[in-house]
Design a protein around this motif. Structure first.
Motif, PDB file in Angstrom:
ATOM      1  N   ALA A 107      35.300  43.242  34.235  1.00 47.62           N
ATOM      2  CA  ALA A 107      36.421  42.791  33.415  1.00 47.62           C
ATOM      3  C   ALA A 107      36.918  41.404  33.773  1.00 47.62           C
ATOM      4  CB  ALA A 107      37.584  43.775  33.520  1.00 47.62           C
ATOM      5  N   ASN A 108      36.817  41.012  35.039  1.00 50.55           N
ATOM      6  CA  ASN A 108      37.379  39.745  35.494  1.00 50.55           C
ATOM      7  C   ASN A 108      36.320  38.885  36.185  1.00 50.55           C
ATOM      8  OD1 ASN A 108      40.236  39.969  34.664  1.00 50.55           O
ATOM      9  ND2 ASN A 108      40.265  41.726  36.024  1.00 50.55           N
ATOM     10  N   MET A 109      36.419  38.743  37.497  1.00 55.66           N
ATOM     11  CA  MET A 109      35.509  37.849  38.199  1.00 55.66           C
ATOM     12  C   MET A 109      34.064  38.343  38.208  1.00 55.66           C
ATOM     13  SD  MET A 109      36.853  35.082  39.013  1.00 55.66           S
ATOM     14  CE  MET A 109      38.444  34.278  39.243  1.00 55.66           C
ATOM     15  N   GLY A 110      33.885  39.670  38.142  1.00 52.26           N
ATOM     16  CA  GLY A 110      32.521  40.171  38.051  1.00 52.26           C
ATOM     17  C   GLY A 110      31.822  39.637  36.818  1.00 52.26           C
ATOM     18  N   PHE A 111      32.522  39.700  35.683  1.00 50.78           N
ATOM     19  CA  PHE A 111      31.948  39.142  34.465  1.00 50.78           C
ATOM     20  C   PHE A 111      31.817  37.628  34.557  1.00 50.78           C
ATOM     21  CE2 PHE A 111      32.707  36.814  30.563  1.00 50.78           C
ATOM     22  CZ  PHE A 111      31.582  37.181  29.834  1.00 50.78           C
ATOM     23  N   ALA A 112      32.870  36.947  35.022  1.00 49.58           N
ATOM     24  CA  ALA A 112      32.847  35.482  35.065  1.00 49.58           C
ATOM     25  C   ALA A 112      31.656  34.975  35.869  1.00 49.58           C
ATOM     26  CB  ALA A 112      34.156  34.960  35.643  1.00 49.58           C
ATOM     27  N   ARG A 113      31.382  35.614  36.991  1.00 48.73           N
ATOM     28  CA  ARG A 113      30.249  35.175  37.810  1.00 48.73           C
ATOM     29  C   ARG A 113      28.918  35.530  37.163  1.00 48.73           C
ATOM     30  NH1 ARG A 113      31.395  36.796  43.991  1.00 48.73           N
ATOM     31  NH2 ARG A 113      29.186  36.208  44.147  1.00 48.73           N
ATOM     32  N   ALA A 114      28.835  36.698  36.542  1.00 51.14           N
ATOM     33  CA  ALA A 114      27.591  37.093  35.893  1.00 51.14           C
ATOM     34  C   ALA A 114      27.247  36.183  34.726  1.00 51.14           C
ATOM     35  CB  ALA A 114      27.689  38.541  35.423  1.00 51.14           C
ATOM     36  N   ALA A 115      28.273  35.744  34.002  1.00 52.99           N
ATOM     37  CA  ALA A 115      28.037  34.919  32.816  1.00 52.99           C
ATOM     38  C   ALA A 115      28.194  33.432  33.087  1.00 52.99           C
ATOM     39  CB  ALA A 115      29.004  35.341  31.706  1.00 52.99           C
ATOM     40  N   GLY A 116      28.643  33.065  34.279  1.00 53.28           N
ATOM     41  CA  GLY A 116      28.836  31.657  34.598  1.00 53.28           C
ATOM     42  C   GLY A 116      29.958  31.006  33.815  1.00 53.28           C
ATOM     43  N   VAL A 117      31.050  31.749  33.630  1.00 53.58           N
ATOM     44  CA  VAL A 117      32.165  31.267  32.805  1.00 53.58           C
ATOM     45  C   VAL A 117      33.313  30.825  33.699  1.00 53.58           C
ATOM     46  CG1 VAL A 117      33.863  31.927  31.055  1.00 53.58           C
ATOM     47  CG2 VAL A 117      31.516  32.774  30.895  1.00 53.58           C
ATOM     48  N   PRO A 118      33.809  29.590  33.552  1.00 56.47           N
ATOM     49  CA  PRO A 118      34.960  29.129  34.336  1.00 56.47           C
ATOM     50  C   PRO A 118      36.237  29.834  33.908  1.00 56.47           C
ATOM     51  CG  PRO A 118      34.346  27.479  32.719  1.00 56.47           C
ATOM     52  CD  PRO A 118      33.285  28.537  32.655  1.00 56.47           C
ATOM     53  N   VAL A 119      37.219  29.827  34.806  1.00 54.06           N
ATOM     54  CA  VAL A 119      38.423  30.648  34.634  1.00 54.06           C
ATOM     55  C   VAL A 119      39.678  29.800  34.748  1.00 54.06           C
ATOM     56  CG1 VAL A 119      39.772  32.530  35.671  1.00 54.06           C
ATOM     57  CG2 VAL A 119      37.262  32.702  35.542  1.00 54.06           C
ATOM     58  N   ILE A 120      40.650  30.099  33.893  1.00 49.80           N
ATOM     59  CA  ILE A 120      42.017  29.602  34.024  1.00 49.80           C
ATOM     60  C   ILE A 120      42.890  30.801  34.383  1.00 49.80           C
ATOM     61  CG2 ILE A 120      43.950  28.437  32.913  1.00 49.80           C
ATOM     62  CD1 ILE A 120      41.413  26.715  33.260  1.00 49.80           C
ATOM     63  N   LEU A 121      43.661  30.668  35.458  1.00 48.74           N
ATOM     64  CA  LEU A 121      44.505  31.770  35.924  1.00 48.74           C
ATOM     65  C   LEU A 121      45.916  31.601  35.377  1.00 48.74           C
ATOM     66  CD1 LEU A 121      44.603  34.294  37.778  1.00 48.74           C
ATOM     67  CD2 LEU A 121      45.383  32.758  39.605  1.00 48.74           C
ATOM     68  N   MET A 122      46.442  32.658  34.765  1.00 48.69           N
ATOM     69  CA  MET A 122      47.764  32.594  34.137  1.00 48.69           C
ATOM     70  C   MET A 122      48.743  33.518  34.842  1.00 48.69           C
ATOM     71  SD  MET A 122      48.790  32.913  30.165  1.00 48.69           S
ATOM     72  CE  MET A 122      48.210  31.230  29.990  1.00 48.69           C
ATOM     73  N   GLY A 123      49.924  32.997  35.179  1.00 54.90           N
ATOM     74  CA  GLY A 123      50.988  33.783  35.775  1.00 54.90           C
ATOM     75  C   GLY A 123      52.145  33.968  34.816  1.00 54.90           C
ATOM     76  N   ASP A 124      52.990  34.942  35.110  1.00 58.13           N
ATOM     77  CA  ASP A 124      54.136  35.296  34.265  1.00 58.13           C
ATOM     78  C   ASP A 124      55.415  35.027  35.040  1.00 58.13           C
ATOM     79  OD1 ASP A 124      56.127  36.477  32.785  1.00 58.13           O
ATOM     80  OD2 ASP A 124      55.282  38.495  32.839  1.00 58.13           O
ATOM     81  N   ILE A 125      56.114  33.955  34.682  1.00 55.19           N
ATOM     82  CA  ILE A 125      57.326  33.591  35.409  1.00 55.19           C
ATOM     83  C   ILE A 125      58.490  34.502  35.057  1.00 55.19           C
ATOM     84  CG2 ILE A 125      58.236  31.914  33.750  1.00 55.19           C
ATOM     85  CD1 ILE A 125      58.836  30.100  36.195  1.00 55.19           C
TER      86      ILE A 125
END
Length: 497
Positions: free
Chosen positions: A148-166
């Motif tokens: 769902a998260n980093m496992g997919f991102a690494r498998a597909a080689g997709v860069p990530v933007i991390l979003m927080g909720d203030i």
């Protein structure tokens, strides 16, 4: 060459789905062919696709933002909670079974090829895929086999933007803490961060924004204020249900009991948008209001369990009193099943096999069966002759004398049931209130005059969302950080992703 980029959140309900929808509409307005993608979703608010499957409602909205029809490839794995520890597992739009959380945790890695194949099929016909994560990558206990998260991102080689909720507080710790717990290879994929749901003077957070950037080494793509019109778009998370209501408003009172496994509650969105409707979500511990004009029982992922919960709240007594006073009742899908005489589950699809008494306000009986009905349909409201569209997404067959008083037709077949008194109705079709002519005709029987154009309002809100994202996020930087996706299949073969 197709590119992709992923939005992951520091937790659930940080606004990922909404921001992705805004980014997709913004990119589409720039002339890009864009697609949404969510490898794994967990939601009981689902949409039926043209290819005959179901996906999370958020991905259907994102597809609309992108200007394309929703497809099962946009959400290849969907988990639909049925209990506190178990869920129905939907793969490529079709149910493959039910699993307890610990079982899914052991088997989820086997779904990575399925997820990647769907992702690469999408990539064949677009310029950009905007991927949405699920929950948080900081849940290190779920990292092994993650899809769902980093496992997919690494498998597909997709860069990530991390979003927080203030809005929930502690956003500096959310983002910096996520970086602290991720392994180096996961951190290497993060290209920046953004802060969502800000209220007030954004300049007051300048020092906080800079502190995050200094501690993480990531650029900030934006501090995004709260989007006030979010309630006008279909919600995916049950946590958003209170925002669907217009409690304290004027006009016709529609009461909606909030049951534990409530599903497809986007049926409420057109009603909540009506100025002449006072839509009230009735929380557990609160009686059904005596002044209600209509009690609306919406869909359920576990009809029998929710029926037990309905009775445990004493709402069955309130509903009977409402009917004696001449009040109207409408049941949609699971709510329709609850209103009947009996619900039989001979194969134990929803739990232990058996037969239970329904609420008894419609002379119909329901039998659960493994075959799930998934389709989009067009129909007619027989009383007014108005056309409408809808979709079915249910198990079970309902028959009985009150079905002879069908109040709708779909694909030229009778649909639904009406009590002998005419005050209680039910049907399996979802999405019917999105049809303006039908909704106006139905509400007129409750004394409401409506001129609302709901679908146009959704489009206007998506455009406003895109404007909002363009104003407060660096969309040019976001697009520049997307990466080509060819390496995905090769990376999928590597271990430890």
């Amino acid at each position: 060459m197709t590119k992709a980029i992923m939005i992951q959140g520091t937790g659930s309900n940080v606004g990922k789905s909404m921001i992705v929808a805004g980014l997709l509409r913004a990119a589409a307005r720039r002339g890009l062919r864009v697609r949404p993608f969510k490898p794994q979703n967990m939601s009981n608010n689902a949409a039926v696709t043209e290819d005959g499957g179901e996906i999370g409602r958020a991905q259907a909205l994102q597809a609309r933002a992108a200007g394309v029809a929703p497809h099962t490839d946009m959400n290849p794995v969907l988990l639909k909670p049925q209990s506190s520890t178990g869920a129905q597992v939907v793969v490529h739009g079709q149910v493959i079974g039910q699993q307890e959380a610990h079982e899914f945790g052991r088997s989820k890695a086997s779904l990575m090829p399925t997820v990647l194949h769907a992702f690469h099929r999408l990539a064949e016909d677009c310029d950009l895929i905007v991927v949405e994560g699920a929950g948080s990558p900081a849940e290190t206990n779920l990292r092994a086999g993650d899809i769902a998260n980093m496992g997919f991102a690494r498998a597909a080689g997709v860069p990530v933007i991390l979003m927080g909720d203030i809005d929930r507080g502690g956003v500096i710790a959310q983002i910096v803490g996520t970086r602290a717990v991720l392994e180096p290879a996961d951190n290497a994929l993060i290209r920046g961060f953004a802060v969502n749901k800000f209220r007030g003077d954004r300049s007051l957070f300048d020092a906080g924004r800079d502190d995050i950037a200094q501690r993480t080494g990531w650029p900030c793509l934006g501090v995004v204020p709260w989007f006030d019109a979010a309630h006008r778009l279909p919600a995916e998370d049950v946590m958003d249900l209170p925002a669907r209501a217009r409690s304290g408003g004027q006009g016709c009172v529609i009461a909606v009991p909030q049951l534990p496994r409530i599903a497809n509650f986007d049926d409420l969105d057109p009603l909540s948008a009506e100025p002449g409707v006072d839509l009230r979500m009735i929380s557990p511990g609160t009686p059904l209001p005596a002044e209600a004009d209509l009690v609306l029982l919406v869909g359920s992922k576990s009809t029998i369990a929710d029926l037990d919960a309905f009775r445990a709240e004493g709402w069955d007594i309130d509903l009977a009193a409402h009917i004696r006073r001449g009040g109207h009742v409408l049941g949609l899908c699971g709510g329709y099943q609850m209103l009947g005489q009996t619900i039989t589950d001979p194969m134990g699809i929803e739990g232990p096999a058996g037969k239970v008494a329904g609420l008894g306000h419609l002379n119909v009986e329901t039998t659960m069966a493994p075959q799930k009905h998934l389709s989009q349909k067009t129909g007619v409201h027989l009383a007014s002759g108005t056309a409408l569209t809808g979709y079915e997404i249910h198990i079970g067959e309902t028959t009985g004398p009150d079905c002879a008083r069908a109040w709708l037709t779909f694909d030229d077949l009778p649909e639904g049931a009406t009590s002998a008194s005419g005050g209680v109705q039910g049907c399996y079709m979802h999405g019917i209130f999105s049809s303006d002519a039908f909704r106006r005709a139905y509400l007129s029987t409750l004394g409401v005059t409506s001129s609302l154009d709901f679908e146009s309002g959704v489009e206007e809100t998506l455009d406003a969302l895109a404007d909002h994202v363009e104003a407060y996020m660096d969309v040019d930087l976001f697009l520049s950080l997307a990466a080509e996706v060819e390496a995905g299949e090769r990376r999928a073969l590597q271990p430890n992703v």
